[in-house]
Design a protein around this motif. Structure first.
Motif: not given
Ligand SMILES: [Zn+2]
Length: 375
Positions: A301, A303, A306, A332
């Motif tokens: 991920c 985002c 992350c 997230h």
């Protein structure tokens, strides 16, 4: 002309886009919920960065607080909440069930009692449309009457008949201001009644159609049977919206039945409780096993959570009561569901949606994928 352009199909699943007067969103779409005009804890720019292209708000709540006059003076709901993309508003029908006791229903409409200050708000189907229109919603939902799971067949039939009469009145009340108007099929938990309701709503020619009154505590098999009965009667050339769902697996099951749009408070509510959604299932970040886990929530991920922060840091923030933890995990979780919808769209284009759905499901359940092992 339909607001829906279908670009690819695989079985009943489809991908494409829906055009509103404030832009286009891709389907299948997950709509983050900003009940009170804000997706909880997030800046609208962050909501967009999470991959969301349309958000949901609730006309009933906004009409009670802060009041329509305030939102109108702010230039409508878009100016008020600082989101310039498409906004769908829910009419308040769901509150007729969830706030049972705080609402009185008759054929004319519903009277809500404000949970904030006890004032009474009478909402007729016409007023539900007018309130959403004054808010400036791009997708307006009809006023409907869902029933709780376990309601008798008589109560379900009466609520469905009333939903149909209200739907006709909503069509007549639509101001034709460019906002899309969506009907809502009900029908309780009987397959025949579900089918009849969806056929009735379909015949009214709405811009889009929702399946309402499900995911309210019924067994999954019942929910799926009711959803299937409904979607089979709803027109293919209009968007289909399943109200108030759900988990990764449920979303993909519904995409496989031809549903295009979803909303759910769960990803942001879970985030505030410390639960992160991943392809391998949920992580309870408060758990002590994450005390020194320096991996991101999900290394696939990208985002904001992350890209920079570890599970250990997030656990620490939750333990310390830092609200940054709520924000990061909300980012997230919404990103996770937006990505799931994009991945579903890609699988539909590649004609492998069912295999994709099974892979997601197997991985969530910790099963080895079917087929030959590669190692
Ligand atoms: Zn992430």
């Amino acid at each position: 002309m339909s607001c829906l352009i279908v670009e690819a199909t695989d079985g009943y699943a489809r991908t494409g886009c829906v055009t509103t007067r404030r832009g286009t969103f891709r389907i299948p779409a997950f709509m983050p919920v900003g009940t009170h005009g804000g997706v909880r804890a997030l800046h609208p720019d962050e909501v967009r960065e999470c991959g969301a292209e349309i958000v949901l708000s609730n006309a009933y709540h906004l009409a009670l607080r802060p009041g329509l006059d305030v939102v109108e003076r702010a230039g409508g709901i878009h100016g008020f909440m600082g989101w310039d993309g498409p906004i769908l508003t829910d009419s308040g029908g769901y509150q007729l069930v969830s706030l049972a006791g705080a609402a009185r229903i008759d054929n004319g409409g519903a009277v809500f009692v404000s949970p904030y200050d006890g004032t009474r708000l009478r909402v007729t189907p016409e007023e539900a449309v007018s309130i959403q229109s004054r808010l400036g919603a791009d997708v307006i939902m009809c006023l409907d009457q869902p029933v709780a799971f376990g309601a008798g067949a008589g109560a379900a039939a009466a609520a469905t008949a009333r939903t149909h009469r209200w739907a006709q009145r909503c069509v007549a009340a639509h101001p034709g201001d460019g906002a899309l108007l969506f009907g809502i099929a009900q029908g309780g938990f009987d397959e025949g009644t579900r089918r009849e309701s969806a056929a009735f709503i379909a015949a009214l020619g709405f811009d889009g159609n929702a399946v309402g009154g499900l995911s309210v505590g019924e067994p999954i098999a019942v929910m799926e049977a009711m959803a299937r009965a409904s979607t089979e009667e709803l027109p293919e050339d209009r968007p289909r919206y399943f109200m108030g769902l759900g988990t990764d697996e449920e979303l993909l099951t519904m995409v496989g039945m031809g549903i295009d749009m979803f909303d759910c408070v769960v990803p942001t509510r879970l985030a505030r409780n410390g639960t992160a959604l991943t392809a391998d299932g949920r992580l309870s970040l408060r758990n002590s096993v994450f005390r020194d886990d320096l991996r991101p929530i999900d290394d696939a991920c990208a985002c904001q959570a992350c890209a920079r922060f570890s599970r250990a840091y997030l656990r620490h923030l939750f333990t310390a009561g830092e609200i940054l933890a709520h924000r990061l995990v909300s980012i997230h979780n919404i990103t996770h569901l937006s990505r799931l919808m994009r991945a579903a769209a890609a699988a539909i284009r590649e004609q492998r949606f069912e295999a994709f759905r099974r892979e997601v499901s197997d991985r969530l359940r910790g099963r080895e994928p079917a087929g030959p092992r590669l190692n």
